[in-house]
Design a protein around this motif. Sequence first.
Motif, PDB file in Angstrom:
ATOM      1  N   TRP A 412      64.918 -23.025  59.281  1.00 24.65           N
ATOM      2  CA  TRP A 412      64.636 -21.651  58.861  1.00 24.65           C
ATOM      3  C   TRP A 412      63.157 -21.457  59.121  1.00 24.65           C
ATOM      4  CZ3 TRP A 412      67.214 -18.693  54.368  1.00 24.65           C
ATOM      5  CH2 TRP A 412      66.635 -17.424  54.241  1.00 24.65           C
ATOM      6  N   SER A 414      60.062 -18.584  61.056  1.00 26.00           N
ATOM      7  CA  SER A 414      59.743 -17.165  61.098  1.00 26.00           C
ATOM      8  C   SER A 414      60.506 -16.439  62.197  1.00 26.00           C
ATOM      9  CB  SER A 414      58.236 -16.976  61.280  1.00 26.00           C
ATOM     10  OG  SER A 414      57.800 -17.765  62.350  1.00 26.00           O
ATOM     11  N   HIS A 434      65.863 -13.304  62.776  1.00 24.97           N
ATOM     12  CA  HIS A 434      65.371 -12.306  61.827  1.00 24.97           C
ATOM     13  C   HIS A 434      65.245 -10.969  62.536  1.00 24.97           C
ATOM     14  CE1 HIS A 434      64.758 -15.256  58.857  1.00 24.97           C
ATOM     15  NE2 HIS A 434      63.712 -15.824  59.407  1.00 24.97           N
ATOM     16  N   ASP A 435      64.661 -11.040  63.708  1.00 24.17           N
ATOM     17  CA  ASP A 435      64.460  -9.831  64.471  1.00 24.17           C
ATOM     18  C   ASP A 435      65.546  -9.784  65.539  1.00 24.17           C
ATOM     19  OD1 ASP A 435      63.624  -7.704  65.887  1.00 24.17           O
ATOM     20  OD2 ASP A 435      61.511  -8.279  65.926  1.00 24.17           O
ATOM     21  N   ARG A 651      55.482 -17.418  52.808  1.00 30.44           N
ATOM     22  CA  ARG A 651      56.877 -17.007  52.661  1.00 30.44           C
ATOM     23  C   ARG A 651      57.693 -18.215  52.269  1.00 30.44           C
ATOM     24  NH1 ARG A 651      57.448 -12.967  57.832  1.00 30.44           N
ATOM     25  NH2 ARG A 651      55.704 -11.657  57.216  1.00 30.44           N
ATOM     26  N   VAL A 669      63.951 -14.360  50.626  1.00 28.91           N
ATOM     27  CA  VAL A 669      62.594 -14.861  50.810  1.00 28.91           C
ATOM     28  C   VAL A 669      61.669 -14.195  49.792  1.00 28.91           C
ATOM     29  CG1 VAL A 669      60.689 -15.031  52.435  1.00 28.91           C
ATOM     30  CG2 VAL A 669      63.018 -15.209  53.236  1.00 28.91           C
ATOM     31  N   VAL A 671      57.463 -13.862  48.629  1.00 27.81           N
ATOM     32  CA  VAL A 671      56.128 -13.990  49.206  1.00 27.81           C
ATOM     33  C   VAL A 671      55.158 -14.407  48.113  1.00 27.81           C
ATOM     34  CG1 VAL A 671      54.239 -12.741  50.243  1.00 27.81           C
ATOM     35  CG2 VAL A 671      56.539 -12.342  51.043  1.00 27.81           C
TER      36      VAL A 671
ATOM     37  N   ASN B  37      58.908  -6.371  58.191  1.00 30.21           N
ATOM     38  CA  ASN B  37      58.816  -7.629  58.927  1.00 30.21           C
ATOM     39  C   ASN B  37      60.193  -8.248  58.970  1.00 30.21           C
ATOM     40  OD1 ASN B  37      55.967  -7.848  59.407  1.00 30.21           O
ATOM     41  ND2 ASN B  37      55.766  -8.036  57.190  1.00 30.21           N
ATOM     42  N   GLY B  39      63.082 -10.474  58.433  1.00 26.02           N
ATOM     43  CA  GLY B  39      63.294 -11.607  57.534  1.00 26.02           C
ATOM     44  C   GLY B  39      62.582 -11.507  56.217  1.00 26.02           C
ATOM     45  N   LEU B  40      61.741 -10.514  56.044  1.00 36.08           N
ATOM     46  CA  LEU B  40      60.976 -10.405  54.809  1.00 36.08           C
ATOM     47  C   LEU B  40      61.505  -9.232  53.978  1.00 36.08           C
ATOM     48  CD1 LEU B  40      58.709 -12.212  53.968  1.00 36.08           C
ATOM     49  CD2 LEU B  40      57.122 -10.404  54.546  1.00 36.08           C
ATOM     50  N   PRO B  41      61.917  -9.504  52.745  1.00 34.94           N
ATOM     51  CA  PRO B  41      62.486  -8.422  51.943  1.00 34.94           C
ATOM     52  C   PRO B  41      61.476  -7.295  51.732  1.00 34.94           C
ATOM     53  CG  PRO B  41      62.834 -10.544  50.891  1.00 34.94           C
ATOM     54  CD  PRO B  41      61.891 -10.764  52.025  1.00 34.94           C
TER      55      PRO B  41
END
Lengths: 1101, 185
Positions: A412, A414, A434-435, A651, A669, A671, B37, B39-41
């Motif tokens: 896992w 970025s 993710h993207d 993260r 996730v 932060v 972003n 993957g970022l909540p």
Amino acid sequence: MRYGHTEGHTDVCFDDSGSCIVTCGSDGDVRIWENLDDDDPKSINVGEKAYSCALKNGRLITAVSNNTVQIHTFPEGAPDGILTRFTMNANHVVFNSDGTKIAAGSSDFMVKVVEVADSSKQKTFRGHDAPVLSLSFDPMDIYLASASCDGSVRVWKVEEQTCVTNWLLLQKCNDVINAKSICRLAWQPGSGKLLAVPVDKVVKLYRRETWDNQVDLSDTSITQHSVTELKYSDKMKHEKNYSICGLAWHPKYEQIAYTDTEGNLGLWEDIGDGKKPNDKVASTVTKGYEDLFDGDDDDYLNGDMIEPQSSPNAGANEDHGDDDDLMPTSGHPTRAIIDDDDNSLDIGMIKANSNLLEKEEDDVDDLTGGFPALPTSSTQQPFYDGPRPTPRQKPFQSGSTPVHLMHRFMVWNSVGIIRCYNDEQDNAIDIEFHDTSIHHATHLPNSLNHTMADLSTEAILLACESTEELTSKLHCIHFSSWDANKEWTVDMPKDEDIEAICLGQGWAACATSALLVRVFTVGGVQKEIFCLPGPVVSMAGHGEQLIIIYHRGTGFGGDQCLGVQLMELGKKKKQVLHGDPLSLTKKSYLVWVGFSAEGTPCYVDSEGIVRMLNRGLGNTWIPVCNTREHCKGKSDHYWVVGIHENPQQLRCIPCKGARFPPTLPRPAVAVLSFTLPYCQVATEKGQMELVLEEHIMKLLELTQDEYYSYSSSVTVECFQFAVGQRLGKNHPFVLELPMQEQYWRSVVFHNYVDYLSKNGYELDENAQSQPVKEQQELLMKLFALSCKLERESRCVELADLMTQNVVNLAIKYASRSRRLNLAQRLSEMAVEKASELATALGDEEEEEDFRTHLNAGACVGCTQIFTYLFFLSYCIAVIASSSQGRVNPFKVSATKKDPVVPSANVLDTMSKYSKKLSSSRAVNKESPPVIKPLIPKPKSKQLLQASAASFFQVRTPSSSEKRVGEREEKAGNEPSGVQASAQDSTENKRPKTGFQMWLEENRANILTDNPGLNEAEVIKEGMSRFRLLSSEERIVWSEKAKGGTVNDVTEDKKRKRPTAAEDEVKKDEEQKSEDSNLSKKKKPLDQSTNVRLSSFAFKQS
Amino acid sequence: MEPAEAEFLAEKELVTIVPSFSMDRVHLIGGDLGPFNPGLPVEVPVWLAISLKQRQKCRLIPPEWMDVGKLEEIRDQERKEDTFTPMPSPYYMELTKLLLNYASDNIPKADEIRTLVKDTWDTRMAKLRLSADSFVRQQEAHAKLDNLTLMEINTIGTFLTQALDHMYKLRANLQPAASNDSQDF
């Protein structure tokens, strides 16, 4: 420990050479394991259920559920006939020492001894009244011992088929499954002089021939005896049936393999100090045991071994006392029990077991029953009492969960997530980005059993370890490639296993068990290859950088001994970190290594400390975050998935009660922010902000809206400032230290810009200048604070960190706040800096660009900073005056005249002030009621020193004698005088009223005018003279009296005046000091207001 | 107010999504959103979350209360008490409907949640009807109900107020009629 068989009774043995472990279980399979990590054991189906197995001379004997005892060849596993049959299944089969005979004990109460070569030669032993539990052949081949559910242990003479002796030792039961213990018996290997019988919690040793009970090995005293290797296992029962039912010693090494009724196979290593069969073995015992208890299975080593709950200590002793560190005397050192529920686990072990942990921890509590194993040995080994080596942590991929899990994260990061499912229906790999604009999600079959993976924006890299047939493979899916053929696979040479892999930009790398690092292009061309100094732990890539963490050596006392190599594989091809030691928190291991999104190497240890490479300080590591500080529970952890420097983000995934997250439900996730461990006043941030908010609003008479509409950067500082007051923290650090931390954090997290621009990356100008601006702003704030705190040397130190432009600003600030000395020094420094800069510019043109960039960036912030500073000073003034009013109403009268009292709409006036610098200056000036010219200040200081010096000269014994004499005289004259003088002398120390001060000052004058006056008369005269003074003067004096400490020196001096007066030589000086008094009349006032201002601002004095 | 309008208002509530794209902060009239972003909540209004979800640009993280255990508790509490209990969100019904319709694949045990929320809703509606009934029966002048959500008020509000108007008119007509009766004779 690992899954071996389905639930149920299991048995285990080693082959003759100890090269493999053989287990059988209730699934009817016999499995042959190369080692514990063997994921593909050879399976031989022997029947519906296998109860017991024994292996010798290439023959595998199994007792199976069709009531037969079968032979299979080993290792081929071909059936080789049936040895014997019972009417019920056999429970235990054993070989004799030379492997010619086997003995089998059955549930039909019978024991049979059969010759392996000729199954017709059978001997049957009848006598037990219940199923036979276990058997043991005498090494001399004369006797056979058997234990049965009827509670008896019998010894038979094999030849005569007679029962030699019979002890009723065990608890009776009706069937094997109900037996409390499976009562594995053992003869002393070699000579067979002793027979060991486990009974409850003791082991009874019986002497051969006489069959008397020689000694009991009880919990507490294990005496040294001549048994070299004794084995038995004891069946434990507890609620979950999680008990050991099979146990075997490795023929050569100090290893015990065991199986339990859950079908798991486990291996204890480093039971003794023997040779280490593989690298995860801790070489010593105590540690070894801890490992066992901690890691290997919390359940029954921790549980079962120690488990006799009545005497847990004893149980532990027994275990420890097995073979290696037995001392020749009786009486064991009591060892601490490892009763360990926090997860101080060894990594290798954890990895193998962590899925069981939770369950196991529960189990520990409800364990009951006996203890399992007592291997004893008399081999006298040197007793080593030094620090114990730590088992080396196994290689891992960053951002992966343990390999043995059925559903796990392979990585896992970025870029995305790779999950691996390995259950009955499916063995597959799921790749998700993710993207989604990078690539769509993919599903791959995992036929090769890949265990390692990495993911970048251009490729997916997978790797598997070698199996018996197949070599270790590296598999790459280069999805961003423009041609049609996107996949490639490389086979490693035989006997070379891939242990870690990583992807960079345009390249892939793998580290292998042959201590090699192989670099490939992302298209599959083999590139560099180089040696590693030690076994790899983990590696990571980013851009052109490759970081490799490896074992530099063996760590001791729980620490790992890791080294780090950082290299650049681009055009430069250089090594940045040459195998430097990696700093880890004590007793921790590495859990994550990688790069920040901007390309700075970072790593995380098991204590949750995140460290980052500080390129600005000679490539040192700096701790930037402690994730454990953010955890709520003790067993909670944060599982790091990525680090970003701009914006500063860590993260990670919060894991409740675990070190890593499950795949389902899908974790979210979180932060975290970074905090450098600079010294700070520990205040709850949230609480502080609330208090501040309320306070600042009250102080500045702002409404909530106004307050929020105000620039946050300014209000935060004011907050901190106000909280310092509110919380009574009379420490300026409340404000200063967090700012320092902020500054350095900004600096550290800005290093990457430097690095990237050096490596020719184009960076957004804004991204470059923003942090610089922020840093300079912070410095300026710190500077202003230090100014207010009157720490001028600190101001200079801070100015040293500033850029040229900001230094100029600081000079301006210093001069405006009437610190000429400071301004002078700063300007000197500025000149120096400028010349340095000039030379630097001349030298390096490359740097010039960058610098000017910075300066340009800083310039933008200049005006802002300036307005800010004046706002800050304004705030301080306001806060000081209003808090003055609150804290000390007495002083308000003095400052009441201030026009500074905030109007209803402070912000309006404030912005005016900040626009018009001169007027804001006026604000500062207005606060003291009397404005004093700047120049006299140093002068009066000198005078003070001079007069103080003269005072010291004057202070001779003669003068004090004189004084004493004078006093005695007075004492003789009138008691009131004495009283007065006594009072006077105490008051001399600290004058309290303006009059008293005035009197001190003017006593000499009075005395010279009217010599011969006594003390009372002097006071009287003084009174009348004081009344003659104008009211303003009187106020001045009373002000002076309140001025406090500043005047101490002058007071001392004044006190001396009467004696000095008699000295003609001093008269001039007196005159001078008289002069200085004139200036002093104003000065202390001014000074005192200053002091007060700062003292109320910071409660310093 | 129409249910659609209540739903429209509910769409302003914030939910957390995990975007699968990268985008800078967007400045909207209602405030800034993002940055996004991958993957970022990130917290966004429901309308945006649904729109993104429909385009498969994000994964939705259900609100904390949208959990079987918590909803069971709420339902039981609602059943136990005679008065209305506070709801986890003022738009619980609307949110449940919206999120379950559009993002049920991101919500574990979606069906159970739907049933639980429906149960709670039914209980509350029954209470509401009951209280309206007793309100009318006892001919009270005013009543106060706590913890009602907008949607619930709207289901009964228009009808009840109109019904009361009618009843008032009828009653008002009834009395003169009664007095007229005697005059008829």
